[in-house]
Design an enzyme around this catalytic site. Structure first.
Site, PDB file in Angstrom:
ATOM      1  N   PHE A 161       1.680   0.311 -12.176  1.00  0.00           N
ATOM      2  CA  PHE A 161       2.818   1.145 -12.470  1.00  0.00           C
ATOM      3  C   PHE A 161       4.223   0.758 -12.342  1.00  0.00           C
ATOM      4  O   PHE A 161       5.200   1.373 -11.833  1.00  0.00           O
ATOM      5  CB  PHE A 161       2.715   2.311 -11.302  1.00  0.00           C
ATOM      6  CG  PHE A 161       1.279   2.820 -11.302  1.00  0.00           C
ATOM      7  CD1 PHE A 161       0.349   3.258 -12.450  1.00  0.00           C
ATOM      8  CD2 PHE A 161       0.410   3.505 -10.201  1.00  0.00           C
ATOM      9  CE1 PHE A 161      -0.971   3.704 -12.620  1.00  0.00           C
ATOM     10  CE2 PHE A 161      -0.665   3.929 -10.093  1.00  0.00           C
ATOM     11  CZ  PHE A 161      -1.344   4.164 -11.425  1.00  0.00           C
ATOM     12  N   PRO A 164      -3.375  -1.750  -7.960  1.00  0.00           N
ATOM     13  CA  PRO A 164      -4.402  -0.729  -8.220  1.00  0.00           C
ATOM     14  C   PRO A 164      -5.144  -0.201  -7.014  1.00  0.00           C
ATOM     15  O   PRO A 164      -5.378   1.123  -7.144  1.00  0.00           O
ATOM     16  CB  PRO A 164      -5.319  -1.700  -9.047  1.00  0.00           C
ATOM     17  CG  PRO A 164      -4.576  -2.662  -9.763  1.00  0.00           C
ATOM     18  CD  PRO A 164      -3.619  -3.092  -8.392  1.00  0.00           C
ATOM     19  N   PRO A 181      15.113   4.834   1.933  1.00  0.00           N
ATOM     20  CA  PRO A 181      15.896   6.134   1.794  1.00  0.00           C
ATOM     21  C   PRO A 181      16.820   6.211   0.673  1.00  0.00           C
ATOM     22  O   PRO A 181      16.981   7.272  -0.023  1.00  0.00           O
ATOM     23  CB  PRO A 181      16.799   6.144   3.052  1.00  0.00           C
ATOM     24  CG  PRO A 181      15.966   5.328   3.926  1.00  0.00           C
ATOM     25  CD  PRO A 181      15.361   4.101   3.004  1.00  0.00           C
ATOM     26  N   GLU A 214      16.645   4.760  -2.425  1.00  0.00           N
ATOM     27  CA  GLU A 214      15.732   5.004  -3.416  1.00  0.00           C
ATOM     28  C   GLU A 214      15.422   6.384  -3.577  1.00  0.00           C
ATOM     29  O   GLU A 214      15.376   7.199  -4.536  1.00  0.00           O
ATOM     30  CB  GLU A 214      14.305   4.119  -3.584  1.00  0.00           C
ATOM     31  CG  GLU A 214      13.411   4.485  -4.523  1.00  0.00           C
ATOM     32  CD  GLU A 214      12.267   3.520  -4.555  1.00  0.00           C
ATOM     33  OE1 GLU A 214      12.246   2.410  -3.855  1.00  0.00           O
ATOM     34  OE2 GLU A 214      11.251   3.903  -5.270  1.00  0.00           O
TER      35      GLU A 214
HETATM   36  C1  LIG Z   1       5.748   6.458 -13.759  1.00  0.00           C
HETATM   37  C2  LIG Z   1       5.620   5.697 -12.414  1.00  0.00           C
HETATM   38  C3  LIG Z   1       6.474   4.721 -12.228  1.00  0.00           C
HETATM   39  C4  LIG Z   1       6.397   3.913 -10.861  1.00  0.00           C
HETATM   40  N1  LIG Z   1       7.237   2.831 -10.581  1.00  0.00           N
HETATM   41  C5  LIG Z   1       6.959   2.068  -9.703  1.00  0.00           C
HETATM   42  C6  LIG Z   1       7.566   0.764  -9.443  1.00  0.00           C
HETATM   43  O1  LIG Z   1       8.613   0.573 -10.132  1.00  0.00           O
HETATM   44  N2  LIG Z   1       7.168   0.257  -8.486  1.00  0.00           N
HETATM   45  C7  LIG Z   1       5.952   0.385  -7.502  1.00  0.00           C
HETATM   46  O2  LIG Z   1       5.886  -0.551  -6.840  1.00  0.00           O
HETATM   47  N3  LIG Z   1       5.468   1.454  -7.734  1.00  0.00           N
HETATM   48  C8  LIG Z   1       5.726   2.402  -8.855  1.00  0.00           C
HETATM   49  N4  LIG Z   1       4.962   3.666  -8.864  1.00  0.00           N
HETATM   50  C9  LIG Z   1       3.983   3.687  -7.991  1.00  0.00           C
HETATM   51  C10 LIG Z   1       4.262   4.911  -7.182  1.00  0.00           C
HETATM   52  O3  LIG Z   1       5.289   4.805  -6.115  1.00  0.00           O
HETATM   53  C11 LIG Z   1       2.761   5.297  -6.593  1.00  0.00           C
HETATM   54  O4  LIG Z   1       2.170   5.985  -7.563  1.00  0.00           O
HETATM   55  C12 LIG Z   1       2.686   6.133  -5.321  1.00  0.00           C
HETATM   56  O5  LIG Z   1       3.576   5.644  -4.219  1.00  0.00           O
HETATM   57  C13 LIG Z   1       1.520   6.619  -4.895  1.00  0.00           C
HETATM   58  O6  LIG Z   1       0.670   5.852  -4.603  1.00  0.00           O
HETATM   59  P1  LIG Z   1      -0.933   5.845  -5.349  1.00  0.00           P
HETATM   60  O7  LIG Z   1      -0.845   6.107  -6.854  1.00  0.00           O
HETATM   61  O8  LIG Z   1      -1.571   4.668  -5.013  1.00  0.00           O
HETATM   62  O9  LIG Z   1      -1.431   7.274  -4.678  1.00  0.00           O
HETATM   63  P2  LIG Z   1      -2.424   7.057  -3.552  1.00  0.00           P
HETATM   64  O10 LIG Z   1      -1.761   6.299  -2.447  1.00  0.00           O
HETATM   65  O11 LIG Z   1      -3.734   6.747  -3.971  1.00  0.00           O
HETATM   66  O12 LIG Z   1      -2.251   8.535  -3.466  1.00  0.00           O
HETATM   67  C14 LIG Z   1      -3.176   9.757  -3.816  1.00  0.00           C
HETATM   68  C15 LIG Z   1      -3.139  11.066  -3.133  1.00  0.00           C
HETATM   69  O13 LIG Z   1      -3.410  11.037  -1.748  1.00  0.00           O
HETATM   70  C16 LIG Z   1      -2.142  11.478  -1.173  1.00  0.00           C
HETATM   71  N5  LIG Z   1      -2.145  10.657   0.164  1.00  0.00           N
HETATM   72  C17 LIG Z   1      -2.152   9.173   0.234  1.00  0.00           C
HETATM   73  N6  LIG Z   1      -1.913   8.963   1.706  1.00  0.00           N
HETATM   74  C18 LIG Z   1      -1.973  10.178   2.463  1.00  0.00           C
HETATM   75  C19 LIG Z   1      -1.477  10.397   3.853  1.00  0.00           C
HETATM   76  N7  LIG Z   1      -1.452   9.807   4.725  1.00  0.00           N
HETATM   77  N8  LIG Z   1      -1.701  11.695   3.992  1.00  0.00           N
HETATM   78  C20 LIG Z   1      -1.683  12.784   3.341  1.00  0.00           C
HETATM   79  N9  LIG Z   1      -1.991  12.429   1.799  1.00  0.00           N
HETATM   80  C21 LIG Z   1      -1.950  11.192   1.490  1.00  0.00           C
HETATM   81  C22 LIG Z   1      -1.145  11.147  -1.856  1.00  0.00           C
HETATM   82  O14 LIG Z   1      -0.010  11.979  -1.580  1.00  0.00           O
HETATM   83  C23 LIG Z   1      -1.589  11.466  -3.274  1.00  0.00           C
HETATM   84  O15 LIG Z   1      -1.889  13.042  -3.155  1.00  0.00           O
HETATM   85  C24 LIG Z   1       5.106   4.288  -9.899  1.00  0.00           C
HETATM   86  C25 LIG Z   1       4.283   5.391 -10.543  1.00  0.00           C
HETATM   87  C26 LIG Z   1       4.571   5.867 -11.669  1.00  0.00           C
HETATM   88  C27 LIG Z   1       3.539   7.011 -12.081  1.00  0.00           C
END
Ligand SMILES: Cc1cc2nc3c(=O)[nH]c(=O)nc-3n(C[C@H](O)[C@H](O)[C@H](O)COP(=O)(O)OP(=O)(O)OC[C@H]3O[C@@H](n4cnc5c(N)ncnc54)[C@H](O)[C@@H]3O)c2cc1C
Length: 381
Positions: A157, A129, A242, A244
């Protein structure tokens, strides 16, 4: 331009996959969308025809072939019919390198036969989260006590989150050591203290189970650590990301191609002002632009597939493939929906489902912004 990626054996394999999907998936997928999950039985049937773990050595039931073109065939065929509920590509494209490449003989014997047969469904749990893009910000911990780790934390997720039997959990084994303090532990269905939360309600991909996972003092045997030693998890993830991202790019181009093809057909048959809407210059220009971009994307991605097969796909090239093709996918699907008029907003038209299913592509597997960071960092500023 002629596509020259595949050999005869891939073409034959495609026929097998297509026939399987027509029989076992197409008639049921609408129901699975309502159920929010794909039944495990389908995984077993797919396992029976050899759809999982091509790279698994033959002694464990696999084909012993490392050739991402087989993975590509499956992804393309699954996307062609819009069966976004099947978590096969996560299992095959994302998880196989962990289970084949990072396991010792004992782990291989325990897990690989089930991986191939579809009886053991896999998942990876990185995101929490409070930490997604910033993987090093995770808070899940695994504290060594004798020949167990005591695992505590929460993930969210997680694709295949409900169906999975083996979850590769990213945890901190040494919270003070930064990237060197992260390890990968395989948590098995039924372990005490391991529970699953809600099957999350998403914008699209309604048949795919995406869940929260909870770990409350789960005692994970040290024998379930991936890789020879503790503290390698971050680097193991970086090495496998890569592939993935390439898988997601393959998906993106396949969806874009499919939607574009059906839209061209639609534009040929739909009439307005006494002629087909394809006769309007705007329609032809929109389709011409999209067709050009999709074809360029296709050739870049095919080159990445060959580079992956040769062990040469760089993190930067995979990041380029991932962000550019997924942004293209969302654009193509959106423009194609527009060309369908009001029918594009109706769920009975495939373009509507493609539109809601596509949106996540620029987010998971590393967001577009993170992909650009990876590429930008390579300039060495
Ligand atoms: C349907 C679905 C399936 C998924 N499946 C998996 C899974 O199987 N296993 C797993 O572990 N995860 C999974 N995920 C999670 C997914 O990989 C993450 O949601 C994603 O990596 C983004 O992380 P976050 O949601 O915490 O967003 P955040 O990291 O909070 O990002 C929010 C925003 O800030 C931006 N941001 C963050 N850091 C930076 C930066 N340094 N510079 C510029 N912009 C930035 C992001 O690009 C985004 O626009 C899944 C997500 C979904 C929606």
């Amino acid at each position: 331009m002629q596509r020259d990626l595949f050999e005869e054996e891939h073409v034959l394999f495609r026929e097998t996959v297509r026939e399987f999907l027509a029989r076992e998936v197409v008639p049921h997928h609408d129901r699975w969308e309502k159920d929010g999950i794909v039944p495990r039985e389908v995984w077993k049937r797919a396992g029976e025809i050899g759809m999982f773990g091509f790279g698994v050595p033959e002694e464990y039931g696999g084909a012993g072939i490392t050739d991402f073109r087989y993975n590509t065939v499956i992804v393309e065929e699954v996307m062609r019919i819009g069966a976004t509920g099947l978590g096969f590509s996560l299992h095959n494209d994302v998880m196989a390198p962990y289970f084949v490449g990072l396991t010792d003989d004992g782990q291989k014997a325990r897990w690989l036969p089930g991986f191939v047969s579809g009886e053991l469904i896999t998942a990876v749990a990185m995101t929490e989260p409070g930490a997604g893009s910033d993987l090093q910000g995770i808070r899940t911990t695994a504290v060594r006590e004798g020949d167990h780790y005591v695992l505590n934390g929460q993930k969210t997720f997680i694709t295949n989150g409900v169906n999975s039997d083996l979850v590769v959990v990213v945890a901190k084994t040494d919270p003070e050591a930064g990237a060197r303090g992260i390890s990968l532990l395989v948590v098995e269905r039924g372990m005490e203290g391991f529970s699953r939360g809600r099957n999350l309600e998403k914008i699209g991909m309604h048949a795919q189970d995406t869940a929260e996972l909870f770990f409350d003092n789960v005692r994970v045997p040290v024998a379930n650590l991936l890789g020879a030693q503790e503290g390698q998890g971050f680097f193991q993830l970086m090495a496998n990301l890569p592939q993935e991202r390439l898988s997601i790019a393959v998906m993106a181009v396949a969806v874009a191609e499919t939607v574009l093809r059906t839209t061209i057909e639609y534009c040929g048959s739909r009439k307005a002002f006494g002629r087909s809407i394809g006769a309007f210059q705007n329609t032809r220009f929109v389709l011409a632009e999209l067709d050009t971009e999709v074809e360029i994307a296709r050739h870049y991605v095919d080159k990445c597939i060959l580079a992956l097969n040769a062990g040469e796909l760089s993190a930067v090239d995979a990041a380029k493939a991932k962000w550019w093709t997924t942004e293209l996918q969302t654009k193509v699907v959106d423009r194609c929906l527009q060309l369908h008029g009001g029918y594009g907003y109706m769920m009975e038209y495939p373009v509507a489902k493609a539109w809601i299913d596509s949106r996540v592509q620029t987010i998971y597997g590393g967001t577009t912004e993170i992909m650009k960071e990876i590429i930008g960092r390579s300039f060495g500023f």
